[in-house]
Design a protein around this motif. Structure first.
Motif, short mmCIF file in Angstrom:
data_model
loop_
_atom_site.label_atom_id
_atom_site.label_comp_id
_atom_site.label_asym_id
_atom_site.label_seq_id
_atom_site.Cartn_x
_atom_site.Cartn_y
_atom_site.Cartn_z
N UNK A 72 15.99 25.03 40.25
CA UNK A 72 16.56 24.91 41.59
C UNK A 72 15.52 25.25 42.64
N UNK A 73 15.86 24.95 43.89
CA UNK A 73 14.95 25.26 45.00
C UNK A 73 14.66 26.76 45.06
N UNK A 74 15.66 27.57 44.80
CA UNK A 74 15.47 29.02 44.86
C UNK A 74 14.56 29.52 43.73
N UNK A 75 14.67 28.91 42.53
CA UNK A 75 13.81 29.30 41.42
C UNK A 75 12.36 28.91 41.71
N UNK A 76 12.16 27.71 42.24
CA UNK A 76 10.81 27.27 42.58
C UNK A 76 10.24 28.16 43.68
N UNK A 77 11.07 28.53 44.64
CA UNK A 77 10.62 29.43 45.71
C UNK A 77 10.15 30.77 45.12
N UNK A 78 10.89 31.29 44.15
CA UNK A 78 10.51 32.57 43.56
C UNK A 78 9.20 32.46 42.78
N UNK A 79 8.97 31.31 42.14
CA UNK A 79 7.71 31.09 41.42
C UNK A 79 6.55 31.03 42.42
N UNK A 80 6.78 30.33 43.55
CA UNK A 80 5.75 30.24 44.58
C UNK A 80 5.42 31.61 45.19
N UNK A 81 6.40 32.48 45.23
CA UNK A 81 6.16 33.82 45.77
C UNK A 81 5.23 34.63 44.87
N UNK A 82 5.26 34.34 43.57
CA UNK A 82 4.38 35.05 42.63
C UNK A 82 2.99 34.43 42.60
N UNK A 83 2.94 33.13 42.76
CA UNK A 83 1.65 32.44 42.74
C UNK A 83 0.76 32.87 43.90
N UNK A 84 -0.56 32.80 43.74
CA UNK A 84 -1.47 33.07 44.86
C UNK A 84 -1.22 32.07 46.00
N UNK A 85 -1.67 32.43 47.19
CA UNK A 85 -1.45 31.59 48.37
C UNK A 85 -2.14 30.22 48.26
N UNK A 86 -3.16 30.11 47.41
CA UNK A 86 -3.90 28.85 47.34
C UNK A 86 -3.38 27.89 46.26
N UNK A 87 -2.24 28.19 45.65
CA UNK A 87 -1.57 27.27 44.73
C UNK A 87 -0.12 27.14 45.17
N UNK A 88 0.36 25.91 45.31
CA UNK A 88 1.74 25.68 45.74
C UNK A 88 2.42 24.67 44.83
N UNK A 89 3.61 25.02 44.35
CA UNK A 89 4.43 24.09 43.56
C UNK A 89 5.43 23.42 44.51
N UNK A 90 5.47 22.09 44.47
CA UNK A 90 6.38 21.33 45.33
C UNK A 90 7.64 20.90 44.60
N UNK A 91 7.59 20.89 43.28
CA UNK A 91 8.77 20.52 42.52
C UNK A 91 8.52 20.63 41.03
N UNK A 92 9.57 20.92 40.28
CA UNK A 92 9.55 20.92 38.81
C UNK A 92 10.78 20.15 38.37
N UNK A 93 10.59 19.13 37.53
CA UNK A 93 11.72 18.28 37.18
C UNK A 93 11.60 17.78 35.74
N UNK A 94 12.73 17.52 35.07
CA UNK A 94 12.70 17.06 33.68
C UNK A 94 12.26 15.60 33.59
N UNK A 95 11.57 15.28 32.51
CA UNK A 95 11.14 13.91 32.24
C UNK A 95 11.44 13.59 30.78
N UNK A 96 11.13 12.37 30.38
CA UNK A 96 11.34 11.99 28.98
C UNK A 96 10.32 12.70 28.09
N UNK A 97 10.66 12.85 26.83
CA UNK A 97 9.82 13.61 25.91
C UNK A 97 8.44 12.99 25.72
N UNK A 98 8.33 11.66 25.88
CA UNK A 98 7.04 11.00 25.66
C UNK A 98 6.25 10.77 26.95
N UNK A 99 6.78 11.21 28.10
CA UNK A 99 6.02 11.11 29.35
C UNK A 99 4.92 12.17 29.34
#
Length: 254
Positions: A72-99
Motif C-alpha cells: 500500500x501507499x502507507x507501506x511504501x512510505x514507511x520503507x522510504x522513511x527508512x531508506x537514505x534520502x538519495x534512494x526513493x521508491x515510487x512503487x512496488x507491484x506484483x508481476x507474473x512469475x516469469x517477468x
C-alpha cells in the motif's frame, strides 16, 4: 510472488548498483531496508548495473516473496522513511512469475549532462567541462555511431559478455541551456562503461582533437585501447528502462 520495484537514486555515495565486497551499493542498501521492514530476507535483482557514481531517474528491480503482501501507499512510505534520502521508491507491484527486470527489458535510455559553468546546486550531478565544444561535429559522430552495432571499442576490457553488439535507437547531443549540453542515447542493451567511453571520445571530437574519420576507425578497430578515456560517472543518468506491452499491461501508473 514476484514484485517489481520502481525506484530512483542519486549514485554519488554508492559504489554502483551491484553489491560490493567493500563500500555501500544501491542493491545492498535496498535489500537491507526491505529485509528490515518486511521481517524476512529480501534479495533484489536490478535491470542493469550502474557504475559507481552513476545516477538513475528510473530504475527497476525485482524480488520474490513466499507470502503475498499488499504494498500500500502507507507501506511504501514507511520503507522510504527508512531508506537514505538519495534512494526513493515510487512503487512496488506484483508481476507474473516469469517477468524479469533485466531479461524482459527491451531498451535502456541514458543521458549524460555537461555544464560549462560551475553550479553550486549541481555538484556531483553534472560534469563541469569548461572547454568549448563543437556540437555539430559531435552530432556528426553520432550519425556515424548509428551505422554500427559492434561497440567492443567502447566496452571495458574485462566485460563478462558473449558479444559486443547493441542496437542503437538514437544518439544525439542537444544544448538544453546556454551553458549545458546533454547527450541522449538509447539501445536494446549497453556494455560495461560504454556510454561514458563514447562521451569521453566525443569530447575529443568536439574539441577538434580527433577527426570523424578517426572516430569511425576506432569503432572498426574493436579495441578499447584506441578509444578516448571514459567521462566521469557523475554526469551519467539512467532515465528509462522500457518493457514490452505484454509485461506492462497491468502495471500501475507512476
Amino acid at each position: 510472488m514476484r514484485y517489481f520495484i520502481h525506484l530512483s537514486y542519486r549514485g554519488t555515495a554508492y559504489r554502483g548498483w551491484q553489491t560490493q565486497a567493500v563500500g555501500a551499493s544501491v542493491q545492498s542498501t535496498l535489500e537491507a531496508v526491505l529485509t528490515q521492514r518486511l521481517q524476512q530476507p529480501v534479495f533484489v535483482v536490478g535491470s542493469g548495473r550502474t557504475d559507481a557514481g552513476v545516477h538513475a531517474q528510473q530504475q527497476y528491480a525485482h524480488f520474490n516473496l513466499d507470502i503475498p503482501i499488499d504494498f500500500s501507499e502507507s507501506l511504501i512510505y514507511s520503507i522510504n522513511c527508512i531508506l537514505p534520502e538519495d534512494i526513493a521508491i515510487h512503487g512496488i507491484f506484483p508481476v507474473r512469475a516469469n517477468d524479469h527486470v533485466r531479461f524482459s527489458a527491451i531498451s535502456r535510455y541514458y543521458q549524460y549532462h555537461i555544464s560549462r559553468q560551475k553550479n553550486a546546486f549541481c555538484n556531483g550531478l553534472t560534469y563541469h567541462f569548461r572547454p568549448e565544444l563543437d556540437m555539430e561535429r559531435m552530432n556528426e559522430a553520432c550519425r556515424i555511431l548509428l551505422k554500427y552495432t559492434d561497440f567492443k571499442s567502447f566496452s571495458k576490457a574485462k566485460a563478462d559478455v558473449t558479444h559486443f553488439h547493441c542496437r542503437l535507437e538514437f544518439a544525439y547531443w542537444v544544448r538544453s541551456e546556454p551553458d549545458r549540453l546533454t547527450f541522449h542515447i538509447k539501445a536494446n542493451r549497453f556494455l560495461w562503461g560504454m556510454v561514458r567511453t563514447i562521451v569521453g571520445t566525443m569530447l575529443e571530437i568536439g574539441q577538434e582533437r580527433m577527426s570523424l574519420a578517426q572516430f569511425e576507425q576506432i569503432i572498426l578497430a574493436r579495441d578499447r585501447t584506441v578509444a578516448g578515456r571514459a567521462a566521469p560517472a557523475n554526469g551519467l543518468y539512467l532515465v528509462e528502462v522500457a518493457y514490452p506491452p505484454n509485461v506492462t499491461a497491468h502495471w500501475p501508473e507512476y
